[in-house]
Scaffold this active site. Sequence first.
Site, PDB file in Angstrom:
ATOM      1  N   LYS A  52       0.833  -1.205   0.000  1.00  9.67           N
ATOM      2  CA  LYS A  52       0.000   0.000   0.000  1.00  9.67           C
ATOM      3  C   LYS A  52       0.870   1.259   0.000  1.00  9.67           C
ATOM      4  O   LYS A  52       0.574   2.230  -0.689  1.00  9.67           O
ATOM      5  CB  LYS A  52      -0.958  -0.023   1.196  1.00  9.67           C
ATOM      6  CG  LYS A  52      -2.109  -1.010   0.994  1.00  9.67           C
ATOM      7  CD  LYS A  52      -2.837  -1.358   2.277  1.00  9.67           C
ATOM      8  CE  LYS A  52      -3.853  -2.470   2.013  1.00  9.67           C
ATOM      9  NZ  LYS A  52      -4.480  -2.964   3.237  1.00  9.67           N
ATOM     10  N   GLN A  96      -5.277  -1.918   9.169  1.00 10.13           N
ATOM     11  CA  GLN A  96      -4.999  -3.217   8.570  1.00 10.13           C
ATOM     12  C   GLN A  96      -5.580  -4.336   9.433  1.00 10.13           C
ATOM     13  O   GLN A  96      -5.322  -4.399  10.631  1.00 10.13           O
ATOM     14  CB  GLN A  96      -3.477  -3.399   8.415  1.00 10.13           C
ATOM     15  CG  GLN A  96      -3.072  -4.688   7.739  1.00 10.13           C
ATOM     16  CD  GLN A  96      -3.566  -4.778   6.301  1.00 10.13           C
ATOM     17  OE1 GLN A  96      -3.468  -3.834   5.546  1.00 10.13           O
ATOM     18  NE2 GLN A  96      -4.085  -5.937   5.933  1.00 10.13           N
ATOM     19  N   ASP A 119     -11.526   2.107   2.929  1.00 13.05           N
ATOM     20  CA  ASP A 119     -11.714   0.660   2.767  1.00 13.05           C
ATOM     21  C   ASP A 119     -13.161   0.315   2.417  1.00 13.05           C
ATOM     22  O   ASP A 119     -13.443  -0.788   1.937  1.00 13.05           O
ATOM     23  CB  ASP A 119     -11.328  -0.072   4.055  1.00 13.05           C
ATOM     24  CG  ASP A 119      -9.999  -0.813   3.940  1.00 13.05           C
ATOM     25  OD1 ASP A 119      -9.592  -1.115   2.808  1.00 13.05           O
ATOM     26  OD2 ASP A 119      -9.383  -1.098   4.984  1.00 13.05           O
TER      27      ASP A 119
END
Length: 279
Positions: A52, A96, A119
């Site tokens: 990322k 995460q 997300d």
Amino acid sequence: MELLIDGKRISREIKDELRERMTELNARGVERCLAVIQVGSDPASSVYVRNKKKACEYVGVKSLSYEMPEETTEEELLEVIGKLNSRADVNGILVQLPLPKHINEDRILLSIAPEKDVDGFHPVSVGNLSIGRPGYVSCTPAGIIQLLKRSGIEIEGKECVVLGRSNIVGKPMAMLLLRENGTVTVCHSRTKNLKEITRRADILVAAVGKPKFVEADFVKDGAVVIDVGIHRNEEGKLCGDVDFESVAPKAYAVTPVPGGVGPMTIAMLMANCVNGVGE
């Protein structure tokens, strides 16, 4: 198989487009910044976080990294998220997953401001998707729609079957296919006559989390098969939810593992960061 859907190539195309967009935004004095929080040192999570960061650097999105120890408390994590929610220079927050067992994932995801939920996991984001309002969309399903569109595969009017009903892939995938005017059936562990249903599919999305679960007799001739799974087999090689060797000869198009859906997830995360809500 007539078409091997190349997720690496398509994700690169998207990131190149986003890079150009960021150049235009920077010229107007606009910047984008993604904050990535990792708690603990799970090896797979560390790889994802590293990828990322690389994607941010390539596209031109600033990134902030918060690497917190395994013993971080839920309150400490919530405090960091609260500060990031209030920062005007941060437009995306990503925690995460998975988190350590002593931290409640639902509580953490709920604490992220919906306008920074790149997300697409917050209930507000999911609700917006379900009623057709602008908002962030979960990255893997959004990436699958791009794979189909950029491979010239028509969704409108097609019979679409989604194998799996997870909140991260299965449910948003079904809603996105509906938004594209597909006719959608969602199958799961309690579905009866599973193969009869999957054999009707013009587009079959496999997200069941079981290695090589979808075999040739699940698939009708000429179907498009999208494999969301990623596993390691007994030899340590990567494989998906689809038994590629048996399914590929029957399918019109299929995604490989690796190199299919996987690269699209980070590409669509970057799209959410660059474009913002509703763009």
